[in-house]
Design a protein around this motif. Structure first.
Motif, mmCIF file in Angstrom:
data_model
loop_
_atom_site.group_PDB
_atom_site.id
_atom_site.type_symbol
_atom_site.label_atom_id
_atom_site.label_comp_id
_atom_site.label_asym_id
_atom_site.label_seq_id
_atom_site.Cartn_x
_atom_site.Cartn_y
_atom_site.Cartn_z
ATOM 1 N N ALA A 63 0.805 -1.219 0.000
ATOM 2 C CA ALA A 63 0.000 0.000 0.000
ATOM 3 C C ALA A 63 0.838 1.269 0.000
ATOM 4 O O ALA A 63 0.270 2.361 0.072
ATOM 5 N N SER A 64 2.163 1.134 -0.056
ATOM 6 C CA SER A 64 3.054 2.295 -0.062
ATOM 7 C C SER A 64 4.224 2.004 -0.992
ATOM 8 O O SER A 64 4.634 0.837 -1.148
ATOM 9 N N PRO A 65 4.810 3.032 -1.585
ATOM 10 C CA PRO A 65 5.957 2.796 -2.477
ATOM 11 C C PRO A 65 7.100 2.052 -1.809
ATOM 12 O O PRO A 65 7.747 1.204 -2.445
ATOM 13 N N TRP A 66 7.379 2.342 -0.542
ATOM 14 C CA TRP A 66 8.505 1.674 0.105
ATOM 15 C C TRP A 66 8.238 0.176 0.254
ATOM 16 O O TRP A 66 9.175 -0.643 0.173
ATOM 17 N N GLN A 67 6.956 -0.208 0.467
ATOM 18 C CA GLN A 67 6.627 -1.634 0.544
ATOM 19 C C GLN A 67 6.845 -2.303 -0.807
ATOM 20 O O GLN A 67 7.370 -3.417 -0.880
ATOM 21 N N ARG A 68 6.442 -1.635 -1.871
ATOM 22 C CA ARG A 68 6.660 -2.160 -3.223
ATOM 23 C C ARG A 68 8.148 -2.390 -3.467
ATOM 24 O O ARG A 68 8.556 -3.449 -3.975
ATOM 25 N N ASP A 69 8.977 -1.430 -3.075
ATOM 26 C CA ASP A 69 10.419 -1.540 -3.308
ATOM 27 C C ASP A 69 11.035 -2.632 -2.445
ATOM 28 O O ASP A 69 11.909 -3.393 -2.912
ATOM 29 N N ALA A 70 10.595 -2.731 -1.187
ATOM 30 C CA ALA A 70 11.123 -3.775 -0.299
ATOM 31 C C ALA A 70 10.749 -5.160 -0.814
ATOM 32 O O ALA A 70 11.557 -6.099 -0.765
ATOM 33 N N LEU A 71 9.551 -5.297 -1.314
ATOM 34 C CA LEU A 71 9.107 -6.577 -1.854
ATOM 35 C C LEU A 71 9.928 -6.960 -3.080
ATOM 36 O O LEU A 71 10.292 -8.133 -3.260
ATOM 37 N N ALA A 72 10.270 -5.982 -3.914
ATOM 38 C CA ALA A 72 11.059 -6.261 -5.113
ATOM 39 C C ALA A 72 12.455 -6.786 -4.763
ATOM 40 O O ALA A 72 13.036 -7.574 -5.514
ATOM 41 N N GLN A 95 4.156 -4.880 -12.970
ATOM 42 C CA GLN A 95 5.378 -5.529 -12.498
ATOM 43 C C GLN A 95 5.070 -6.771 -11.662
ATOM 44 O O GLN A 95 5.670 -7.833 -11.860
ATOM 45 N N LEU A 96 4.150 -6.640 -10.732
ATOM 46 C CA LEU A 96 3.826 -7.758 -9.850
ATOM 47 C C LEU A 96 3.192 -8.907 -10.617
ATOM 48 O O LEU A 96 3.447 -10.083 -10.336
ATOM 49 N N SER A 97 2.351 -8.583 -11.572
ATOM 50 C CA SER A 97 1.648 -9.620 -12.325
ATOM 51 C C SER A 97 2.601 -10.475 -13.154
ATOM 52 O O SER A 97 2.287 -11.623 -13.486
ATOM 53 N N SER A 98 3.780 -9.920 -13.483
ATOM 54 C CA SER A 98 4.751 -10.672 -14.292
ATOM 55 C C SER A 98 5.941 -11.181 -13.490
ATOM 56 O O SER A 98 6.861 -11.779 -14.048
ATOM 57 N N ASP A 99 5.927 -10.967 -12.177
ATOM 58 C CA ASP A 99 7.049 -11.351 -11.315
ATOM 59 C C ASP A 99 6.871 -12.796 -10.848
ATOM 60 O O ASP A 99 5.866 -13.122 -10.189
ATOM 61 N N PRO A 100 7.797 -13.704 -11.146
ATOM 62 C CA PRO A 100 7.645 -15.107 -10.713
ATOM 63 C C PRO A 100 7.683 -15.282 -9.195
ATOM 64 O O PRO A 100 7.284 -16.336 -8.685
ATOM 65 N N LYS A 101 8.155 -14.284 -8.468
ATOM 66 C CA LYS A 101 8.155 -14.373 -6.999
ATOM 67 C C LYS A 101 6.767 -14.135 -6.417
ATOM 68 O O LYS A 101 6.552 -14.347 -5.218
ATOM 69 N N ILE A 102 5.823 -13.692 -7.240
ATOM 70 C CA ILE A 102 4.485 -13.359 -6.778
ATOM 71 C C ILE A 102 3.513 -14.422 -7.284
ATOM 72 O O ILE A 102 3.388 -14.659 -8.493
ATOM 73 N N GLY A 103 2.834 -15.051 -6.368
ATOM 74 C CA GLY A 103 1.922 -16.131 -6.735
ATOM 75 C C GLY A 103 0.603 -15.642 -7.282
ATOM 76 O O GLY A 103 0.009 -16.272 -8.170
#
Length: 375
Positions: free
Chosen positions: A100-109, A143-151
């Motif tokens: 829900a925040s840009p920093w969470q998106r970056d940390a997840l990446a 990005q998330l939809s194409s990331d293999p780390k994301i189920g």
């Protein structure tokens, strides 16, 4: 033993959940954050497991409590992780997490999980609290939809004014959300309790009922809501002393109530330390031995006083009920009388003993339409 207690009807909780899922038309996250709004998260989760599609909590501490109590259903962190160090725990316990925040998106990446993570990506559609801007949301969704780390990815947002039936802001937010997810083929989540009850034209694949699970109305009491919710909590205690109050004498702190005539009053083991509103006004309804009467005087930390003048049968040991199922005062009625909300009223309950009424067997097969007659 102190007689103050909250009696929790787990069958009513199940029926309210089934109603929410029926109204949503898809799947439903049962929101049991804040100790299930004062009802006991573990007990409520156990009553709903096998019925609920998933559970929603505010933080990882609440989620771990449920897992360690044996809850195996999906658990969604509605605010996401609050520190990147929580990502290994999300991985270990197989939690779902909001981003829900840009920093969470970056940390997840930057994080490599042991198994693909399930993410709920949040759009700020007008609440302006958590959520990505529409431009950031579109990029992150791709990005998330194409990331293999994301189920899997669920696109979500949150309504700011759905409890205002005369406001068009919910429609504005719906348009923003639909525009942002127009090219997204995955599931969406938008509706909270007031949206489910008051905005049938707003649809999403996953709904997130919170307050309505506990039988409280998110709208003003005169709002024309056709669905009947079953209050889950009955708050009760007992009279622990009886006093005769001469005319002209006051009771309690601040002399807020002065007897206009000779009165008989009952002292009850219930106070603001238990969660009963300290600012409840004179005249707030209570029920003593099944008979309606009123609160008088200021609520103190451990005690309050009620009018027994017209209840000669009442005395020490008499049962006092503050809210519950109609014809008792409901939590929504007491919240309105006290100038607070059903959310704050129920979440404020503490110290009192909680006793549970077990749910009937085969709850998942019950017809929620039959359990909730339409008015």
């Amino acid at each position: 033993m102190r007689p103050a207690r909250a009696l929790i009807d787990l069958g009513a909780l199940q029926d309210n959940y089934l109603l929410a899922r029926r109204l949503g038309g898809g799947k439903a996250v049962a929101v049991i954050k804040a100790d299930a709004y004062g009802h006991g998260a573990v007990h409520c989760a156990r009553a709903l497991e096998g019925i609920a599609d998933a559970f929603g909590v505010a933080c990882i501490e609440e989620a771990i409590e449920l897992r360690e109590a044996g809850i195996s259903a999906p658990i969604l962190l509605l605010e996401g992780f609050l520190d990147a160090d929580e990502l290994p725990l999300i991985d270990r316990y197989a939690f779902w997490t909001a981003v829900a925040s840009p920093w969470q998106r970056d940390a997840l990446a930057r994080y490599t999980p042991a198994a693909p993570l399930h993410v709920w990506l949040k759009l700020d559609s007008g609440m302006h609290r958590l959520g990505l801007s529409p431009d950031d949301f579109a990029r992150a969704l791709q990005q998330l939809s194409s990331d293999p780390k994301i189920g899997s990815v669920v696109a979500m947002s949150h309504l700011a004014r759905a409890d205002e039936l005369d406001s068009d802001f919910s429609e504005t937010q719906r348009q923003v959300f639909e525009a942002a997810t127009r090219d997204f083929t995955g599931p969406t989540s938008f509706n909270n309790s007031p949206a489910l009850l008051g905005w049938p034209g707003i649809r999403s694949d996953w709904v997130r009922p919170g307050l309505m699970l506990y039988g409280a109305n998110p709208f003003p009491l005169d709002a024309p809501i056709p669905h009947v919710l079953r209050p889950v909590m009955q708050l009760e205690s007992k009279v622990i002393a009886v006093r005769d109050l001469p005319a002209g004498e006051a009771v309690g702190y601040g002399a807020r109530f002065t007897a206009p005539v000779p009165m008989r009053i009952g002292v009850v083991a219930m106070g603001y330390a238990d969660g009963y509103p300290q600012l409840a006004p004179n005249g707030t309804p209570v029920v003593v031995d099944g008979v309606a009467t009123r609160l008088i005087g200021r609520v103190s930390m451990d005690m309050l006083t009620v009018d027994l003048t017209d209840l000669p049968q009442a005395g020490v040991g008499s049962a006092v009920v503050f809210w519950g199922h109609q014809p008792l005062p409901t939590p929504s009625q007491i919240a309105q009388a006290c100038g607070t909300s059903g959310y704050a009223l129920l979440c404020g309950i503490k110290r009192v003993r909680r006793d549970y009424i077990a749910a009937p067997a085969a709850a998942a097969t019950r017809d929620p339409a039959a359990a909730h007659a339409l008015g």
